[in-house]
Enzyme design. Structure first.
Site, short mmCIF file in Angstrom:
data_model
loop_
_atom_site.label_atom_id
_atom_site.label_comp_id
_atom_site.label_asym_id
_atom_site.label_seq_id
_atom_site.Cartn_x
_atom_site.Cartn_y
_atom_site.Cartn_z
N ASP A 271 0.85 -1.19 0.00
CA ASP A 271 0.00 0.00 0.00
C ASP A 271 0.88 1.24 0.00
OD1 ASP A 271 -2.24 -1.55 -0.11
OD2 ASP A 271 -3.03 -0.99 1.85
N TYR B 1 -1.86 5.24 -2.25
CA TYR B 1 -3.30 5.44 -2.04
C TYR B 1 -3.91 6.36 -3.10
CZ TYR B 1 -2.91 2.91 2.34
OH TYR B 1 -2.70 1.93 3.28
N HIS C 21 1.33 -8.55 2.66
CA HIS C 21 0.53 -7.38 3.02
C HIS C 21 -0.54 -7.69 4.07
CE1 HIS C 21 -1.07 -3.40 2.76
NE2 HIS C 21 -2.26 -3.85 2.42
N HIS D 40 -10.09 -5.76 8.85
CA HIS D 40 -9.47 -6.81 8.05
C HIS D 40 -9.34 -8.13 8.82
CE1 HIS D 40 -8.76 -3.62 5.29
NE2 HIS D 40 -7.85 -3.04 6.02
N HIS E 204 -1.35 -3.58 6.08
CA HIS E 204 -2.78 -3.65 5.84
C HIS E 204 -3.64 -3.11 6.99
CE1 HIS E 204 -6.12 -4.71 3.38
NE2 HIS E 204 -6.47 -5.82 3.98
N VAL E 205 -3.45 -3.62 8.19
CA VAL E 205 -4.19 -3.10 9.34
C VAL E 205 -3.44 -1.87 9.83
CG1 VAL E 205 -5.02 -3.60 11.66
CG2 VAL E 205 -4.99 -5.41 9.93
N HIS E 206 -4.15 -0.74 9.93
CA HIS E 206 -3.47 0.52 10.21
C HIS E 206 -3.24 0.71 11.70
CE1 HIS E 206 -5.21 1.84 6.10
NE2 HIS E 206 -4.19 1.03 5.99
FE LIG Z 1 -4.07 -2.66 2.69
#
Ligand SMILES: [Fe+2]
Ligand SMILES: *[C@@H]1O[C@H](CO)[C@@H](O)[C@H](O)[C@H]1NC(C)=O
Ligand SMILES: *[C@@H]1O[C@H](CO)[C@@H](O)[C@H](O)[C@H]1NC(C)=O
Ligand SMILES: *[C@@H]1O[C@H](CO)[C@@H](O)[C@H](O)[C@H]1NC(C)=O
Ligand SMILES: *[C@@H]1O[C@H](CO)[C@@H](O)[C@H](O)[C@H]1NC(C)=O
Ligand SMILES: *[C@@H]1O[C@H](CO)[C@@H](O)[C@H](O)[C@H]1NC(C)=O
Ligand SMILES: *[C@@H]1O[C@H](CO)[C@@H](O)[C@H](O)[C@H]1NC(C)=O
Length: 463
Positions: A191, A194, A313, A323, A350-352
Site C-alpha cells: 500500500d 493510495y 501485506h 481486516h 494492511h491493518v493501520h
Molecule cells: Fe491494505
C-alpha cells in the site's frame, strides 16, 4: 509475570497498559480524526528544477545476491537519457548502464517517461554514486551495496507499511530517517500511494508519492510488497488490468529467484533470506505462487543466511476488527511450511495499527478434530503487523476483546520499526511511534534465531 517488566513497560510507554491473557493492549489514544493528504503544492511534492529533470528516483535490489541495483526515475517533458552513470566512491572510473523507458495511460491520465535501469556486477559493501538525467538536468545520488551474503555480517532493516502521503506519513518517514539506529534497507509492506482513493484513481498521486519518498528511496533500496491499494482495478472506467500503475513504476528482481510474477520473489541480503509473498495474487494449491514457494523454502540455507524473513501485506494473526481474518485463507495454505522451515519473523501491513504476536502456530485443525486454536510453538515465527505508516484512512482502533493469547502487544499508533541483525543468533527489534522522540522504542524484542538458537524468546515468558 515479572512486575519489573511491567513497571519498565509502563515507564517506556508512558501510558496505561493492561494485561489480558498475558498480552498487552496499550491504552494510548491518539486523536482520531482522519489525517489529510498533503496538498499538491507541499514542499515534499516539489518538482526538481531544470529541463526534464529526473524525479521520483528510487532504487531496489536487482538480483538475488545483492550485487545488482535497479535504478528507476521519471522524466516528464521528454524521454531523456536512459543511461545511469555510476562510480565507486573515490574512483575516477565512471561506468555506464543503460535502461529502458515507457509511458502508460490510466483512464485519462498519461504518465511521464518511466525509466528502469539495472546496474549489475557491483562490489559488495561499497558506496556508489550515480547520476540520472545524463546530458540534460543531471541529478546525483548515492547508495551502499550490502555486505557479501553470509552469516556473520550485521545488517539493519527498516520496516514501513501503508505509508500513503498524509502529514502523518511525512512524520513516519522523518522518524525513520532520524532514527539513531540507521536502517540500511526498507522492507516495505505494501500500500504505497493510495492514489486509488481519488476520483478516477488520479494517478498524479502516484507521482506525488514518488517525489515524497525520493529522499529515502533514492539512497537506499526499498524492497516492495504489493498491497490492495496497488490493484487499481477499475472496470467502470475501463481499467481492467490489475496492478497497472504499480508494475509500470516499481520493479522487483523476481526473475532472478525463479518467480514468474513481480509480486512474489525472494532475495538474500547480507545475513537474511527474504521471501516476499503476494496477498492479492492467487496462492492456492497448484497456482504459480504456491509451486514457487514450495520449491523456495528448501533452497534456504541457514548456514549461509541464518535469518529467514517473510513479507506479505495481509496479516495472518491480527486481533483488530479491521481486516479480521482476511489473511486466513493464505495462512491455512502456507503456515505448515513456515513452521517446518522455521521462519524467524513475518512482517505484514494492511491493518493501520501495530501488533506483535507470540510464537504461535495453528496447523493441527483438519475439519473434524476441533483443534482450531493457535498454540505456543517455538518453531513458529513472530508475526508483526506494521501497517501504521500514516495514510489518509486513519488508524484502526477497534480491537477484539479480550486480547487473544497469541497477541503479545498491540497499539493503534503511527510508526515504523527496525529489525537489526547482530549475528547469526541474535537480532534486536524495536517499534518507533511517531509521537515519541526519534530514539524511543514503544515495543522491543530480542529475537533468537529459530535455526541456530531456538530458545523461548517471547517477552512475556522470560521472567
Ligand atoms: Fe491494505
Ligand atoms: C574516500 O575518500 C575519503 C576522503 O579522502 C575517505 O574518508 C574515505 O575513506 C575514502 N573511501 C574509500 C572507500 O576509500
Ligand atoms: C479526467 O477526467 C475527470 C472526469 O471527467 C476530470 O475531472 C479530470 O480533470 C480529467 N483529467 C485529465 C488529466 O484530463
Ligand atoms: C515533511 O517533513 C520534512 C522533514 O521533517 C519537512 O521538512 C517538511 O516541511 C514536511 N512537509 C510537510 C508538508 O509536512
Ligand atoms: C550452505 O552454505 C554453506 C556456506 O555458504 C555451504 O558451505 C554449504 O555447502 C551450503 N549447503 C548446501 C546444501 O548448499
Ligand atoms: C468501533 O467500536 C465502536 C464501539 O463498539 C463502534 O461504535 C464502532 O462502529 C466501531 N467501528 C468500527 C469501524 O468497527
Ligand atoms: C550475538 O549477539 C548477541 C547480542 O549482541 C551477543 O549477546 C552474543 O554474544 C553474540 N554472539 C556471538 C557468537 O558473538
Amino acid at each position: 509475570m515479572g512486575s519489573l517488566v511491567l513497571i519498565v513497560l509502563v515507564f517506556v510507554l508512558n501510558s496505561f497498559v493492561m494485561f489480558i491473557n498475558g498480552g498487552i493492549t496499550s491504552k494510548y489514544v491518539r486523536r482520531l480524526e482522519g489525517t489529510l493528504d498533503m496538498p499538491l503544492d507541499s514542499d515534499v511534492f516539489h518538482i526538481p528544477p531544470g529541463y526534464n529533470a529526473p524525479q521520483q528516483v528510487h532504487i531496489t535490489q536487482g538480483d538475488v545476491e545483492g550485487k545488482a541495483v535497479i535504478v528507476s526515475w521519471v522524466t516528464q517533458e521528454a524521454t531523456g537519457s536512459n543511461t545511469v552513470l555510476y562510480w565507486k566512491e573515490n574512483s575516477s572510473k565512471k561506468l555506464k548502464a543503460h535502461g529502458k523507458s515507457k509511458t502508460y495511460k490510466f483512464f485519462n491520465y498519461t504518465s511521464g517517461h518511466i525509466h528502469h535501469c539495472p546496474i549489475r556486477k557491483l562490489e559488495y559493501d561499497t558506496k556508489y554514486y550515480y547520476v540520472v538525467g545524463v546530458g540534460q538536468t543531471e541529478r546525483k545520488f548515492w547508495f551502499f551495496t550490502p555486505p557479501e551474503v553470509g552469516p556473520d555480517v550485521p545488517y539493519t532493516f527498516g520496516l514501513i507499511g501503508d505509508l500513503g502521503q498524509t502529514f502523518d506519513s511525512n512524520i513516519t518517514l522523518t522518524h525513520y530517517e532520524k532514527n539513531p539506529t540507521k536502517g540500511q534497507t526498507v522492507l516495505y509492506l505494501g500500500d504505497l500511494s493510495y492514489a486509488d482513493t481519488y476520483p478516477y484513481h488520479d494517478n498524479t498521486r502516484w507521482d506525488t508519492w514518488g517525489r515524497f519518498v525520493e529522499r529515502s528511496t533514492a539512497y537506499q533500496p526499498w524492497i516492495w510488497t504489493t498491497g490492495n491499494h496497488e490493484l487499481d482495478f477499475a472496470p467502470k472506467i475501463g481499467e481492467t488490468k490489475p496492478f497497472k500503475p504499480f508494475t509500470r513504476r516499481y520493479r522487483t528482481p523476481y526473475r532472478s529467484s525463479g518467480s514468474t510474477e513481480t509480486f512474489w520473489y525472494s532475495i538474500k541480503r547480507g545475513p537474511a533470506y527474504i521471501i516476499v509473498l503476494a496477498s492479492y495474487s492467487a496462492y492456492g494449491k497448484y497456482t504459480p505462487q504456491y509451486t514457487w514457494l514450495e520449491e523456495e523454502f528448501p533452497k534456504v540455507n541457514r548456514t549461509e543466511t541464518p535469518w529467514l524473513i517473510v513479507l506479505m501485506h495481509s496479516p495472518w494473526y491480527n486481533s483488530y476488527d479491521y481486516h479480521y481474518m482476511e489473511g486466513e485463507t493464505m495462512r491455512v495454505m502456507y503456515e505448515p511450511w513456515f513452521v517446518k522451515y522455521k521462519v524467524d519473523v513475518v512482517f505484514a501491513g494492511h491493518v493501520h495499527a501495530y501488533e506483535r504476536s507470540e510464537r504461535v502456530s495453528n496447523i493441527e485443525y483438519n475439519v473434524v478434530n476441533g483443534i482450531c486454536s493457535p498454540v505456543k510453538d517455538l518453531s513458529a515465527p513472530v508475526y508483526i503487523t506494521i501497517g501504521d505508516g500514516g495514510n489518509l484512512e486513519g488508524l484502526a482502533t477497534n480491537m477484539t476483546e479480550p486480547q487473544p493469547k497469541y497477541s503479545a502487544f498491540r497499539e493503534a499508533s503511527f510508526g515504523h520499526a527496525i529489525f537489526s541483525i547482530k549475528n547469526k543468533t541474535h537480532a534486536h527489534y524495536g517499534w518507533h511511534r511517531n509521537q515519541d522522540g526519534y530514539a524511543v522504542k514503544g515495543d522491543t524484542m530480542w529475537f533468537c534465531n529459530r535455526f541456530w538458537h531456538p530458545i523461548d524468546d517471547s517477552t512475556s515468558s522470560d521472567s
